[in-house]
Enzyme design. Sequence first.
Site, PDB file in Angstrom:
ATOM      1  N   GLY A 283      -1.213  10.049   7.577  1.00 12.01           N
ATOM      2  CA  GLY A 283      -0.586   8.833   7.061  1.00 12.01           C
ATOM      3  C   GLY A 283       0.330   8.264   8.121  1.00 12.01           C
ATOM      4  O   GLY A 283       0.480   8.852   9.191  1.00 12.01           O
TER       5      GLY A 283
ATOM      6  N   GLY B  18       3.156   8.178   9.916  1.00 17.71           N
ATOM      7  CA  GLY B  18       4.286   9.084  10.088  1.00 17.71           C
ATOM      8  C   GLY B  18       5.422   8.469  10.870  1.00 17.71           C
ATOM      9  O   GLY B  18       6.543   8.967  10.874  1.00 17.71           O
TER      10      GLY B  18
ATOM     11  N   GLY C 230       9.405  10.287  13.525  1.00 20.57           N
ATOM     12  CA  GLY C 230       9.150   8.911  13.097  1.00 20.57           C
ATOM     13  C   GLY C 230       9.477   7.867  14.143  1.00 20.57           C
ATOM     14  O   GLY C 230       9.424   6.676  13.877  1.00 20.57           O
TER      15      GLY C 230
ATOM     16  N   ARG D  96      -8.831   2.717   7.931  1.00 23.59           N
ATOM     17  CA  ARG D  96      -9.477   3.608   8.894  1.00 23.59           C
ATOM     18  C   ARG D  96     -10.610   4.363   8.214  1.00 23.59           C
ATOM     19  O   ARG D  96     -10.639   4.449   6.976  1.00 23.59           O
ATOM     20  CB  ARG D  96      -8.435   4.637   9.393  1.00 23.59           C
ATOM     21  CG  ARG D  96      -7.185   3.986   9.945  1.00 23.59           C
ATOM     22  CD  ARG D  96      -5.951   4.863   9.707  1.00 23.59           C
ATOM     23  NE  ARG D  96      -4.711   4.136  10.023  1.00 23.59           N
ATOM     24  CZ  ARG D  96      -4.168   4.091  11.222  1.00 23.59           C
ATOM     25  NH1 ARG D  96      -4.703   4.764  12.207  1.00 23.59           N
ATOM     26  NH2 ARG D  96      -3.072   3.372  11.441  1.00 23.59           N
TER      27      ARG D  96
ATOM     28  N   ASP E 236      -9.159   9.083  12.049  1.00 21.12           N
ATOM     29  CA  ASP E 236      -8.019   8.287  11.578  1.00 21.12           C
ATOM     30  C   ASP E 236      -7.650   7.204  12.589  1.00 21.12           C
ATOM     31  O   ASP E 236      -6.825   6.340  12.286  1.00 21.12           O
ATOM     32  CB  ASP E 236      -6.804   9.178  11.282  1.00 21.12           C
ATOM     33  CG  ASP E 236      -6.438  10.077  12.445  1.00 21.12           C
ATOM     34  OD1 ASP E 236      -7.315  10.836  12.906  1.00 21.12           O
ATOM     35  OD2 ASP E 236      -5.291  10.019  12.903  1.00 21.12           O
ATOM     36  N   ASN E 237      -8.239   7.253  13.773  1.00 19.03           N
ATOM     37  CA  ASN E 237      -7.986   6.216  14.769  1.00 19.03           C
ATOM     38  C   ASN E 237      -9.202   5.315  14.953  1.00 19.03           C
ATOM     39  O   ASN E 237      -9.313   4.618  15.955  1.00 19.03           O
ATOM     40  CB  ASN E 237      -7.585   6.857  16.110  1.00 19.03           C
ATOM     41  CG  ASN E 237      -6.253   7.587  16.017  1.00 19.03           C
ATOM     42  OD1 ASN E 237      -5.438   7.294  15.145  1.00 19.03           O
ATOM     43  ND2 ASN E 237      -6.034   8.550  16.895  1.00 19.03           N
TER      44      ASN E 237
END
Length: 473
Positions: free
Chosen positions: A86, A88, A122, A180, A245-246
């Site tokens: 997620g 982050g 973060g 994604r 995820d990318n």
Amino acid sequence: MHLAIPFDNSYARLPEQFYTRQVATRVCAPRLIRFNDGLAAELGIAGGDEAALAAAFSGNETPKGAEPLAQVYAGHQFGGFSPQLGDGRALLLGELVDNTGQRRDIQLKGSGPTPYSRMGDGRAWLGPVLREYVVSEAMHALGIPSTRALAAVSTGEQVWREAGALPGAVLTRVASSHIRVGTFQYFAARRDLASLRTLYDYTVARHYPHVEDPAHLLSEVIGRQARLVASWLSVGFIHGVMNTDNTAISGETIDYGPCAFMDTYHPQTVYSSIDAHGRYAYDNQANVIVWNMAQFATALVPLMPDAGAAVEEFTALVHAMPDRIEAEWRRAFCAKIGLAKAGPEGAALVGDLLARMADGQADFTNTFRALVSGGARDQFLDPMAFDTWEEGWRTRIAREADPESLMRAANPALIPRNHQVEEMIQSALAGDFAPFERLLHVLSRPFEDQPEAADLTRPPRPSEVVRQTFCGT
Ligand code: AMP
Ligand code: MG
């Protein structure tokens, strides 16, 4: 005048399973490094003096109409599945519809922890923020679909990384969405069929309104990704972290981490410090994207009434992807040697040239550019290796109507070279942002010969070569 962003936030209207609402963590002394006025105009963003822009794009002030949230997703990272990732260190501020009618996400990156930060802080430091700014804008100028950079702000705070304390920064990026492959995988892995359906409907409505069923969506995304990866290959780009995820469903280049453009051509080039086995090496990108599309296909299966039939249909689509990439590759590379039609003969000429370039340690960008501007043979350790190729090539392009124009439009004179990006970051750390501004300016017209920027076409000297790049988190 007050900063006005015409937000219209569709993702925030999705069910709560899709995200966690979260505001940015305040920073002590935000200062605007750069604001992309051209892009802002496209987006219909108006007003805002420097202080207002710094406050909004550091996350210190939530602009009117924003509904900040951290998106949840999953993903295969280097082949291993993480069921929950997620944002982050990122927050979706919201969306707007730009002046061409396209919906775009406005996202802060480096804006503080979220429930998906795991062990991370973060935050982002200045280096990766400037790097993503320059490289994503250069990609766009090269005509390759990419997220864009809207703003860079320094935070006045320190971020701790392996190298020690570094100045913090926040990047604002714009994407046609942040959906994604991993977003689909998240709901599929949890067997949350209702949310998977909602995501499918949302994605189709937002990106592929003509699509009729999941197989059709898969085919469309495969088409866009095939074209995207072929275009990366055609400019010597190595993404570096092609985790699922990318991989964006929109077909845009997203998540610039340890990415790099090759100087000397070698098909197995890897820069990323964490890519020990070359999974995301230059020439493996065409294989990995097929693997990623197989994961996308797997996540779509639960949407189909008959899983067995779906697996068969989706498998056929995935198996057909290498040919689609090959066709895109041929088209892109044949144009690079001045051929309007991408036949097998042209592809063989390209293959032969690339083999000689690898042997001859030729600079990728400069060799192709020199085909039209002259001096290509000087790029090779043994210039005779080029001469023998050139004979056959000259005979072939004698039959072309306008090979020069084709080559000028396909072979950039300028790319963001790693050593120059690195130097730019070092200058910025010392307080000098002139090299950052210069790179942005020059790389906004990569296909033009720019005599005053001749130094930026120079490959690195042995002492300047960047051998490794880092995720930069
Ligand atoms: P990446 O491979 O850089 O796209 O990041 C993979 C995951 O790690 C994403 O979910 C990021 O949000 C998360 N992440 C990376 N860096 C940080 C950080 N400094 N703090 C929190 N999360 C991070
Ligand atoms: Mg990522």
